[in-house]
Design an enzyme around this catalytic site. Structure first.
Site, short mmCIF file in Angstrom:
data_model
loop_
_atom_site.label_atom_id
_atom_site.label_comp_id
_atom_site.label_asym_id
_atom_site.label_seq_id
_atom_site.Cartn_x
_atom_site.Cartn_y
_atom_site.Cartn_z
CD GLU A 4 101.27 -59.54 -11.85
OE1 GLU A 4 102.45 -59.72 -11.48
OE2 GLU A 4 100.88 -58.51 -12.39
CD GLU A 38 100.02 -55.99 -16.57
OE1 GLU A 38 99.25 -55.83 -15.61
OE2 GLU A 38 99.82 -56.80 -17.49
C1 1HE Z 1 96.86 -51.51 -1.72
C2 1HE Z 1 97.70 -52.03 -2.73
C3 1HE Z 1 97.10 -52.73 -3.80
C4 1HE Z 1 98.94 -51.05 -1.26
N1 1HE Z 1 95.75 -52.84 -3.78
N2 1HE Z 1 95.54 -51.66 -1.75
N3 1HE Z 1 100.22 -55.45 -6.24
C5 1HE Z 1 100.92 -55.91 -5.18
O1 1HE Z 1 100.96 -57.08 -4.92
C6 1HE Z 1 101.64 -54.88 -4.35
C7 1HE Z 1 100.93 -54.70 -3.06
N4 1HE Z 1 101.46 -53.60 -2.28
C8 1HE Z 1 102.63 -53.68 -1.60
O2 1HE Z 1 103.36 -54.65 -1.68
C9 1HE Z 1 103.02 -52.50 -0.76
O3 1HE Z 1 101.85 -51.78 -0.47
C10 1HE Z 1 104.04 -51.56 -1.42
C11 1HE Z 1 105.40 -52.26 -1.50
C12 1HE Z 1 103.60 -51.14 -2.82
C13 1HE Z 1 104.15 -50.26 -0.59
O4 1HE Z 1 104.44 -50.60 0.76
P1 1HE Z 1 104.13 -49.55 1.93
O5 1HE Z 1 104.68 -50.14 3.20
O6 1HE Z 1 104.58 -48.20 1.55
O7 1HE Z 1 102.52 -49.43 2.03
P2 1HE Z 1 101.47 -50.46 2.72
O8 1HE Z 1 101.43 -50.17 4.18
O9 1HE Z 1 101.71 -51.86 2.30
O10 1HE Z 1 100.10 -49.99 2.04
C14 1HE Z 1 99.52 -48.73 2.32
C15 1HE Z 1 98.06 -48.84 1.98
O11 1HE Z 1 97.91 -49.07 0.58
C16 1HE Z 1 97.39 -50.01 2.66
O12 1HE Z 1 96.05 -49.66 2.88
P3 1HE Z 1 95.56 -49.17 4.32
O13 1HE Z 1 94.13 -48.85 4.14
O14 1HE Z 1 95.81 -50.32 5.26
O15 1HE Z 1 96.41 -47.96 4.68
C17 1HE Z 1 97.44 -51.09 1.61
O16 1HE Z 1 96.42 -52.07 1.77
C18 1HE Z 1 97.19 -50.26 0.36
N5 1HE Z 1 97.67 -50.91 -0.84
N6 1HE Z 1 98.98 -51.73 -2.41
C19 1HE Z 1 95.02 -52.31 -2.79
N7 1HE Z 1 97.80 -53.23 -4.81
C20 1HE Z 1 95.61 -56.20 -14.40
S1 1HE Z 1 96.41 -57.46 -13.62
C21 1HE Z 1 97.64 -56.73 -12.64
C22 1HE Z 1 97.95 -57.62 -11.48
C23 1HE Z 1 98.72 -56.90 -10.42
O17 1HE Z 1 98.89 -55.73 -10.44
S2 1HE Z 1 99.35 -57.91 -9.21
C24 1HE Z 1 100.26 -56.84 -8.16
C25 1HE Z 1 99.41 -56.27 -7.08
#
Ligand code: 1HE
Length: 265
Positions: free
Chosen positions: A135, A115
């Site tokens: 989402e 977005e």
């Molecule tokens: C996060 C987030 C997040 C990572 N919020 N903490 N977005 C999503 O559904 C995407 C969620 N994220 C992922 O699917 C993956 O993290 C990725 C594909 C983007 C990257 O994968 P990777 O293997 O490089 O990283 P990871 O091991 O999954 O994440 C690393 C850290 O980032 C980990 O935290 P840690 O403390 O355990 O190291 C994750 O929890 C953190 N992290 N993504 C919070 N999104 C206004 S409305 C909009 C609605 C949306 O955006 S919905 C989509 C949300």
């Protein structure tokens, strides 16, 4: 690297704005939105064009799901900074503010990250970029203007598929669906975005402003009102700077147009 959530740098007339939460994949929480607001406003005040990018290996993983959970379970109260959703307010300053934005995309460009990218006017992806709207899988809905902006870019069919099935699009598929205009090799998105920004900065402010502010509004109008608005903005408004550009061409001093495949002299 800086510990600011959003970095800001002015390179000549180009503002460089970087999401800087790489350990959380540049997930966007309210503090990031606040820092982005400050950077975007500053770019509008002192630059001619801005480039938006992500530090680390991703552009942005979208909404900070930890913060979203804290709100959903009433552990954290939403900000009360006004009557407008903060994401809408800040993304609209990008989309319809004083300067054009070029987005340099790589890695995850998902949910709210997509977005945000779609608030920019020109988007470049490197080969690692992937686009998604997870989402549906997260039990939430888009909230950063995607229903309007992303839907207008890709159309209902593609957006509904992305949201319902959680399908991720590659950089090449993103280009096909008009999410990006340029795909470059891995690691080159920012350089390409800066190159494009330098070209955009050569236009007059007036024309850039009309391209970023008038054109999308005309897209929202009826045929009749659109033509009227175009008339107001073309025939009736010609700035001294615009007249000078016309004079440059008529007197043979303008840069020639360069057809595809040929290089600038
Ligand atoms: C996060 C987030 C997040 C990572 N919020 N903490 N977005 C999503 O559904 C995407 C969620 N994220 C992922 O699917 C993956 O993290 C990725 C594909 C983007 C990257 O994968 P990777 O293997 O490089 O990283 P990871 O091991 O999954 O994440 C690393 C850290 O980032 C980990 O935290 P840690 O403390 O355990 O190291 C994750 O929890 C953190 N992290 N993504 C919070 N999104 C206004 S409305 C909009 C609605 C949306 O955006 S919905 C989509 C949300």
């Amino acid at each position: 690297m800086s510990d600011e959530l959003v970095t800001y740098e002015l390179d000549g007339r180009i503002a460089l704005i970087g999401l800087n939460r790489p350990d959380k994949r540049n997930a966007i929480n309210e503090a990031v939105i606040d820092a982005l607001r400050t950077a975007v406003r500053r770019a509008g005040d002192e630059s001619d064009v801005a480039v938006l990018f992500g530090h680390g290996r991703n552009f942005s993983a979208g909404l900070d799901l930890g913060e979203a959970l804290a709100r959903a379970t009433q552990q954290q109260r939403p900000p009360r900074k006004g009557r407008r959703h903060s994401w809408h307010e800040v993304f609209d300053v990008i989309a319809r503010g004083p300067v054009p934005f070029v987005a340099a995309l790589h890695g995850a460009v998902v949910g709210g990250g997509l977005e945000l990218a779609c608030a920019a006017h020109v988007r470049v992806a490197d080969a690692t970029a992937f686009f998604g709207l997870p989402e549906g899988q997260r039990g939430i809905f888009v909230g950063g203007g995607g229903t309007v902006r992303i839907q207008r870019i890709v159309g209902y069919t593609v957006m509904a598929d992305m949201m319902l099935t959680g399908r991720l699009l590659s950089a090449a598929e993103g280009e096909r669906e008009h999410i990006v205009r340029y795909v470059v090799p891995e690691g080159q998105a920012l350089a390409k975005a800066r190159e494009l920004a330098a070209r955009i900065a050569k236009n007059t402010h007036e024309t850039n402003w009309r391209i970023t502010n008038v054109l999308p509004r005309i897209n929202d109008l009826s045929h009749e009102d659109g033509l009227f608005m175009e008339y107001l903005n073309s025939n009736l408004q010609r700035s001294p700077e615009g007249a000078e550009r016309l004079r440059e061409f008529v007197e043979g001093r303008a840069q020639p147009l360069v057809p595809p495949g040929q290089t600038d002299a």
